[in-house]
Motif scaffolding. Structure first.
Motif, mmCIF file in Angstrom:
data_model
loop_
_atom_site.group_PDB
_atom_site.id
_atom_site.type_symbol
_atom_site.label_atom_id
_atom_site.label_comp_id
_atom_site.label_asym_id
_atom_site.label_seq_id
_atom_site.Cartn_x
_atom_site.Cartn_y
_atom_site.Cartn_z
ATOM 1 N N THR C 182 0.829 -1.213 0.000
ATOM 2 C CA THR C 182 0.000 0.000 0.000
ATOM 3 C C THR C 182 0.855 1.250 0.000
ATOM 4 O OG1 THR C 182 -0.040 0.054 2.416
ATOM 5 C CG2 THR C 182 -1.797 -1.180 1.321
ATOM 6 N N ASN C 183 2.169 1.062 0.132
ATOM 7 C CA ASN C 183 3.117 2.172 0.218
ATOM 8 C C ASN C 183 2.886 3.036 1.453
ATOM 9 O OD1 ASN C 183 4.513 1.407 -2.020
ATOM 10 N ND2 ASN C 183 3.260 2.673 -3.407
ATOM 11 N N LEU C 184 2.178 2.474 2.434
ATOM 12 C CA LEU C 184 2.015 3.210 3.688
ATOM 13 C C LEU C 184 2.522 2.329 4.828
ATOM 14 C CD1 LEU C 184 0.990 5.849 4.954
ATOM 15 C CD2 LEU C 184 -1.145 4.634 5.457
ATOM 16 N N ILE C 185 3.516 2.857 5.549
ATOM 17 C CA ILE C 185 4.080 2.143 6.689
ATOM 18 C C ILE C 185 3.689 2.896 7.950
ATOM 19 C CG2 ILE C 185 6.234 1.380 7.797
ATOM 20 C CD1 ILE C 185 7.485 1.550 4.908
ATOM 21 N N GLY C 186 3.152 2.147 8.901
ATOM 22 C CA GLY C 186 2.767 2.771 10.167
ATOM 23 C C GLY C 186 3.910 2.705 11.161
ATOM 24 N N TYR C 187 4.070 3.771 11.961
ATOM 25 C CA TYR C 187 5.185 3.820 12.900
ATOM 26 C C TYR C 187 4.618 4.224 14.263
ATOM 27 C CZ TYR C 187 10.233 4.320 13.981
ATOM 28 O OH TYR C 187 11.506 4.166 14.474
ATOM 29 N N VAL C 188 4.624 3.282 15.212
ATOM 30 C CA VAL C 188 4.144 3.574 16.564
ATOM 31 C C VAL C 188 5.338 4.083 17.360
ATOM 32 C CG1 VAL C 188 2.992 2.673 18.616
ATOM 33 C CG2 VAL C 188 2.503 1.680 16.368
ATOM 34 N N ALA C 189 5.245 5.361 17.819
ATOM 35 C CA ALA C 189 6.405 5.975 18.449
ATOM 36 C C ALA C 189 6.039 6.527 19.817
ATOM 37 C CB ALA C 189 6.951 7.096 17.564
ATOM 38 N N ALA C 190 7.020 6.527 20.696
ATOM 39 C CA ALA C 190 6.753 6.892 22.094
ATOM 40 C C ALA C 190 6.653 8.402 22.286
ATOM 41 C CB ALA C 190 7.834 6.313 22.997
ATOM 42 N N VAL C 218 3.302 8.434 11.371
ATOM 43 C CA VAL C 218 3.703 8.305 12.785
ATOM 44 C C VAL C 218 2.519 8.542 13.717
ATOM 45 C CG1 VAL C 218 5.212 9.253 14.588
ATOM 46 C CG2 VAL C 218 6.040 9.041 12.216
ATOM 47 N N VAL C 219 2.390 7.680 14.728
ATOM 48 C CA VAL C 219 1.422 7.917 15.816
ATOM 49 C C VAL C 219 2.190 7.950 17.134
ATOM 50 C CG1 VAL C 219 -0.446 6.880 17.146
ATOM 51 C CG2 VAL C 219 -0.573 6.892 14.668
ATOM 52 N N TRP C 220 1.946 9.005 17.916
ATOM 53 C CA TRP C 220 2.633 9.138 19.211
ATOM 54 C C TRP C 220 1.810 8.478 20.312
ATOM 55 C CZ3 TRP C 220 7.343 10.439 18.292
ATOM 56 C CH2 TRP C 220 7.657 11.361 17.281
ATOM 57 N N THR C 221 2.453 7.750 21.195
ATOM 58 C CA THR C 221 1.736 7.103 22.295
ATOM 59 C C THR C 221 2.004 7.759 23.651
ATOM 60 O OG1 THR C 221 3.537 5.570 22.709
ATOM 61 C CG2 THR C 221 1.828 4.847 21.179
ATOM 62 N N SER C 222 3.045 8.573 23.743
ATOM 63 C CA SER C 222 3.444 9.184 25.021
ATOM 64 C C SER C 222 3.749 8.160 26.108
ATOM 65 C CB SER C 222 2.373 10.161 25.539
ATOM 66 O OG SER C 222 2.180 11.189 24.618
ATOM 67 N N THR C 223 4.205 7.006 25.689
ATOM 68 C CA THR C 223 4.619 6.016 26.685
ATOM 69 C C THR C 223 5.657 5.099 26.065
ATOM 70 O OG1 THR C 223 3.926 4.169 28.073
ATOM 71 C CG2 THR C 223 2.697 4.500 26.046
#
Lengths: 511, 376, 383
Positions: C182-190, C218-223
């Motif tokens: 899909t050419n979209l990579i998800g990145y779970v970041a602290a 990028v999605v920020w989790t704050s943890t």
């Protein structure tokens, strides 16, 4: 009393002990109940009458002693078992579900009640029972719609519906007008005539004399004696009950009182549910005068008191104390205007149960010297004043640091009344001041009230106890559904006349 | 029917010996029971307890650390106790503590370096109290005037306070965040003048401030006119109303005072060992532990001080236990055991057990009465 | 009345018990799988205690302080692997104390000082939040060597250490770029901090080397460690169309989410193949063993100097994890070539100038203060 009871024992209790919180409520009590008799259980408050009945009805289990039912030793584990054996009790606080109908309450807990109710059959049975015992009742009525007297009827009929052999009535007349009381006595005799046994708990000698075959007297949890009613005279019963000769104080007649001290004009006070509970009451109290307000509980007495002391804002009318309009004043302003108030619920409102006696005696006066200096409390003043008042008013059982709730009812009430008197009231409002007290404490509290009367205090005595009202009041008002329906000097008042007025039968009373 | 073998009945007057002896016995019993449990899991309880004792009190530094941990607990304990005495169920000490820390550090940063310590430290602590009181007011005002349930509101506000602190440090470029450190978000250090001086190892004078504040609360409730009115309200609000006391206002004030004390703890913690609005240093559940401290102390405002020291010692013992191979959860277990035993002990303070054939001594001559409440 | 009165006044006890129950429950939940590990740690200390007796020479007492449970299979676990390697290397010559789940913040100072007071001469703190408390402890215990991971402050007796994870991040990005359809990579970041931004940028550059159309959201989790939150973040990225999930987190939850959704997964910290065998592509991982052994040797020799150590793939601190089955052979070959170039210095991840998120060329600046995203990243570098 014409009906001779049989000699068969319905119930026998031998050496029953029961303690609560370290206090022996029943101490080696013996009690014999014959079949087909009305047996009065006489004693002061706290003598152990209710405890004994509750043991019989399976609510409590004795610490020691034996219970024989029809000759056999039994242990009722709970009221249900007792009821199944034919022992039923009408408690002082009714155990009816107020949202259900009379018939539904009949069915509740009945062994024949299955998943479905046969409403029709119960209705029919209830109506028939009511007719038979002259206790008419509408089976479709919901409990909350009924008066207290009618609710009592439901309780009794409910037990008859279960066909009990032994019926225990705990202070049944306390909530009735004299007329209702007489009707109940008739029913009790009728039940005895059918071979049922009735235990009638009371501390009123004349009632006991009137209705019972035998009397057992309890004092301090112990059996004092059992006699055939016909053989006992009132004075002797009184001595057995109290343990000494005793005549309760009554007022002396005064011809002229002082100026009007409290003037109430067309007072309206809202009730809890928004409807008016006091609907236009007017009266004056003069210096040194005691006005008694008679009435069946729940006819606006509480709201009247609240309206007068500032706990609830009157919706209309005026209250004038010593010339000053205090209608809309705060509670504190009422206190500062030297208005004393003894509420009905001692530990619920009059006293702070967890605080000490010293602290409770300063409950209203703590704001000023000697109890406080500026913002600081003066501990020595609490102690010294407390000691003085405890001494002067003979309040017993007080010890430093002891929460006041651990005092007995009489001492609680003495402390409460003492505190109000110490405020040097111009007006004293009392609600059932001797309710639940033993004779000794009643005597002391009555004397305090009469002493204040002699000092010129204007007193409003709101009570359901006709003896007390007749003994203390100079003038009597009868309250019914928030209105004064009758007024008379004490000399013209009789229990019968007051009773009719209290139940709203104004025409009959004047006839 | 057989005689009962034992009768349980309330004591009339409780002597100070019982009042003091029972809690001490409860704590000892908790240690013994927990010790049996430890033994069964294959750990030598004597070793564990001596290690704990050594860590908490075995060295001057240990004592200083114990008192550091006790400092905020004294104040959050007082915060819980004064509310509970009034039947105000403020379990929001945690949130009020955090808000105290936020406001205290905010004021310190805003005032900057120019203010001398003698002024700065009191200002910062008072600011903490105001922050806590303000946070409490969000639950207190609806409780008093609308009758909302403060257990739920204060609990919710704890989470919101925590989220707010995290936002100020992690989620925004707020004045609380240290702009000098770009590698990882952290609180901006408050000015040196706002820091309470260390007096004994890491221990700051904050412990004395906390004790003084606890004594002040005790004096306020026990010895002043206002406190007397508060005690009446706490005992029976109907009675208070009857005695002409403004019940709503008293409840509101006590609720705010409770919040202020939790806030003082936050302020003291920031001005003491932490020195910044540092979520990692502040999110330790000190507000919740305060509830336990208050319960253990039987809500007695002076007893809170030794209890807080005990809890501080227990808290600090955790890592030392790990070092000898005992799980840190042992400490939590001990805390739970102590609390349960203390609550059970309360029963023995108020009641006694005797044989029915032995008459009670003079102590229970007093007749308790079961008074009916007037139907509404 | 009396019962009600007393009951109303007793409610605080119930509240207090609830609080304790709550705390116990929370403790039980957070450490459900570290119980085994505590015993392991305990066993470790037992052996070392015993070993201390029979050596005539000096025993080096080393302590490790971790923020999480060492059984997390992530960050703390990786450090604990290093500690175990140290133990294996020196045997009775070292005595290791491991403390886990020690909260960051000022309270940690007490823990470091306790360790120093108990005779540990080398103390490692493996979380950023230990920096200031460790600095303060170092001042009070000048004869003890303190080593702090991921921080930036040093003192006379406190050094710090970290590594160039961006090198392996770049390589793992290549695997992701090749895998995405899909050419979209998800990145779970602290957290939006330079360390994490550096990783995301390196990863994106790697992905776009093999697939210029690939974008990284990028999605920020704050943890750092919150499995449910990390898992939810991964799911939201998959819902948004991502078919490969990368992460800068300490749990395997994003991988489990990817596995469940049939997406690919690039992990972090350690080889986590076992958690999501199908989804697993590769990961940037840590091998602290060489560094810990070297440092211990320096302390033993008396040659230790306070410095800031920044390890990399060349010295073995940063390692690319084994490839998953789904990584095509030619992709693997490509990545391995790049890896050898990185190790011998022929390839550098970040070059100056660099094209940022808005497509503009800008100076690279100090990579330790990196505060921007490179071209191809979707999301905000400030959180």
């Amino acid at each position: 009393m014409t009906q001779a009871p049989t000699d068969t024992l319905a119930v026998e209790l031998c050496g029953v002990d029961k303690s609560f919180y370290g206090v022996k409520a029943n101490d080696n009590v013996d009690f014999k109940l014959a079949q087909g008799e009305v047996h009065a259980l006489l004693g002061e408050n706290g003598a152990g009458k209710s405890t004994l009945c509750s043991i019989l009805a399976g609510l409590y289990r004795p610490d020691a002693g034996d219970v024989f039912f029809e000759g056999e030793e039994v242990t009722f584990k709970n009221p249900k078992e007792a009821l199944a054996s034919g022992v039923g009790m009408v408690y002082q606080h009714f155990r009816l579900v107020s949202n259900l109908t009379v018939a539904e309450n009949f069915a509740l807990g009945h062994p024949d009640t299955g998943v479905r109710l046969n409403q029709k059959e119960i209705h029919k049975a209830a109506r028939e029972l009511g007719e038979k015992y002259d206790l008419p009742i509408d089976p479709a009525a919901r409990i909350w719609q009924l008066s207290v007297g009618e609710q009592q009827r439901v309780e009794i009929l409910k037990l008859l519906y279960r066909n009990v052999k032994i019926l225990i009535l705990d202070e049944p007349t306390a909530v009735l007008t004299p007329q209702e009381g007489q009707a109940l006595f008739k029913t009790m005799r009728q039940m005895a005539a059918e071979g049922r046994s009735v235990i009638f708990v009371s501390h009123k000698l004349d009632e006991v004399k009137q209705v019972s075959d035998r009397v057992t007297v309890l004092r301090n949890g112990k059996t004092v004696g059992g006699v055939a009613t016909a053989d006992a005279d009132t004075r002797e019963l009184a001595r057995m009950m109290v343990g000494r000769d005793l005549v309760l104080p009554t007022r002396d007649t005064v011809e002229d009182f002082g100026d009007v001290m409290l003037s109430v004009k067309d007072l309206h006070v809202p009730g809890d549910r928004g409807l008016e509970a006091v609907r236009g009451m007017s009266f004056d109290i003069r210096e040194g005068e005691v006005i008694g307000i008679a009435g069946v509980s729940g006819n606006g007495q509480r709201e009247l008191a609240y309206g007068l002391v500032g706990l609830r804002k009157p919706s209309a009318g005026s209250v004038v104390l010593d010339g000053a309009d205090i209608t809309n004043n705060t509670v504190l302003e009422h206190i500062d205007a030297h208005q004393g108030y003894v509420p009905q619920s001692r530990l619920g409102m009059g006293l702070a149960p967890g605080l000490t006696t010293d602290e409770n005696l300063a409950l209203k006066a703590y704001r000023s010297p000697p109890y406080s200096k500026g913002r600081r409390l003066v501990a020595s003043a609490f102690r010294d004043e407390g000691d003085r008042i405890v001494d002067e008013y003979d309040i017993r059982g007080v010890r430093p640091g002891l929460p006041i709730r651990l005092l007995s009812g009489g001492n609680l009430q003495k402390a409460l009344v003492a505190r109000e008197i110490e405020l040097e009231p111009k007006v004293l409002i009392l609600r059932s001041p001797t309710r639940g007290l033993d004779v000794g404490a009643t005597e002391q509290v009555r004397n305090l009230i009469l002493k204040e009367r002699a000092r010129g205090v204007a007193t409003l005595l709101i009570s359901e106890d006709l003896d007390e009202l007749l003994a203390l009041s100079d003038r009597l008002l009868v309250i019914f559904e928030g209105e004064i329906v009758g007024e008379m000097p004490a000399e013209e008042a009789t229990a019968e006349r007051l009773g009719l007025l209290m139940s709203g039968q104004v025409e009959e009373a004047s006839a | 029917m057989t005689k009962r073998r034992f009768i349980v009945e309330p004591r009339g007057l409780v002597s100070w010996k019982v009042r003091l002896g029972v809690p001490v016995a409860s704590v000892l019993a908790a240690f013994i029971v927990a010790g049996i449990f430890l033994f069964l899991t294959g750990v030598n309880p004597i070793e564990v307890y001596s290690e704990m004792l050594d860590a908490a009190f075995g060295s001057p530094r240990g004592i200083s650390e114990t008192l550091i941990s006790a400092t905020p607990l004294i104040l959050t304990g007082v915060a819980a106790a004064i509310a509970f005495k009034m039947l105000v169920w403020n379990i929001g000490g945690e949130g009020q503590f955090i808000l105290g820390a936020i406001v205290a550090s905010g004021v310190a940063i805003w005032l900057g370096d120019g203010v001398p310590s003698i002024l700065m430290i009191p200002i910062v602590i008072v600011a903490g109290g105001l922050g806590g009181a303000m946070w409490a007011s969000i639950a207190a005002i609806p409780r008093v005037y609308l009758g909302t349930n403060e257990i739920i509101t204060t609990l919710m506000l704890n989470f919101i306070a925590l989220a707010l602190m995290n936002f100020l440090i992690f989620g925004s470029s707020s004045p609380w965040r240290d702009p000098e450190v770009s590698t990882f978000p952290q609180g901006r250090p408050i000015p040196e003048s706002a820091r309470i001086p260390e007096i004994f190892f890491r221990l700051t004078g904050g412990i004395f401030i906390a004790i003084a504040l606890a004594v002040f609360a005790w004096y306020l409730i026990g010895k002043t006119r206002w406190g007397f009115a508060v005690r009446i309200v706490g005992d029976s609000s109907d009675t208070a109303r009857y005695a002409g006391i403004g019940v709503a206002r008293k409840i509101l004030t006590v609720f705010l005072l409770s919040g202020a004390y939790a806030g003082f703890a936050g302020g003291l913690f920031v001005a003491g060992p932490v020195g910044a609005l540092d979520p990692r240093s502040l999110d330790l559940g000190l507000g919740f532990t305060g509830i336990i401290v208050a319960a253990l102390a039987g809500l007695h405002l002076i007893a809170i001080i030794p209890v807080a020291i005990l809890m501080g010692a227990l808290n600090n013992a955790g890592p030392s236990l790990q070092a000898i191979g005992v799980p840190t959860a042992t400490v939590t277990m001990l805390q739970g055991a102590i609390l349960i035993f203390a609550v059970a002990g309360e029963f023995f303070i108020n009641n006694r057990i005797r044989r029915p054939d032995i008459e009670p001594d003079e102590e229970s001559e007093v007749t308790p009465v079961l008074e009916e409440v007037e139907p509404a | 009345m009396k019962e009600e009165y007393i009951m109303a006044r007793s409610r605080w006890r119930i509240l207090a018990i609830m609080v304790v129950a709550f705390a116990l429950l929370a403790a039980a939940c957070s450490s459900s799988d570290d119980t085994t590990d505590t015993t392991a740690a305990a066993a470790g200390t037992d052996t070392t205690v015993a070993s201390g007796t029979d050596t005539s020479g000096e025993v080096l007492k080393v302590a490790f302080v971790h923020v999480g449970p060492v059984a997390d299979k992530g960050w703390s676990w990786a450090h604990d692997q290093g500690a175990q390697a140290l133990k294996a290397e020196y045997g009775d010559g070292v005595e290791i104390t491991t403390l886990e789940s020690i909260p960051e913040g000022s309270d940690a100072q007490r823990v470091f000082e306790d360790l120093a007071a108990n005779g540990n001469t080398l103390i490692f703190g493996t979380s950023f939040g230990y920096m200031d408390p460790m600095l303060a402890a170092a001042e009070n215990f000048p004869d003890t060597v303190f080593m702090h991971a991921t921080g930036f402050k040093t003192s006379e007796n406190m050094g710090n250490y970290f590594g160039a994870a961006e090198e392996a991040r770049y390589l793992s990005g290549m695997a992701a770029g090749a895998a995405t359809e899909t050419n979209l990579i998800g990145y779970v970041a602290a957290f939006p901090i330079p360390e994490v931004l550096r990783g995301i940028n390196a990863f994106t550059l790697g992905a776009r080397e093999v697939n210029p159309d690939a974008e990284v959201q990028v999605v920020w989790t704050s943890t750092w460690f919150d499995p449910p939150k990390e898992g939810t973040a991964a799911e939201s990225l998959i819902d948004a169309g991502a078919d490969v999930i990368a992460m800068h987190q300490d749990s395997a939850a994003p991988g489990q989410a990817a596995e469940a959704a049939g997406a690919g997964w690039v992990g972090y910290n350690t080889d986590m193949t076992e958690f999501a065998p199908t989804a697993w592509l590769t990961a940037a991982t840590w091998d602290w063993a060489p560094f810990y052994i070297t440092t211990a040797q320096q302390v033993l020799d008396g040659t230790w100097k306070s410095e800031a150590v920044y390890g990399n793939m060349a010295d073995g601190m940063v390692v690319l994890a084994p490839f998953g089955d789904s990584v095509a052979q030619d992709t693997q070959d490509l990545i391995l070539v790049r890896e050898s170039e990185i190790i011998d210095g022929a390839f550098v991840v970040f070059t100056d100038p660099i094209v940022n998120q808005d497509g503009e060329s800008q100076p690279l600046g100090d990579i330790f203060g990196m505060d921007f995203f490179v071209e191809g990243v979707i999301g905000s570098p400030t959180g």
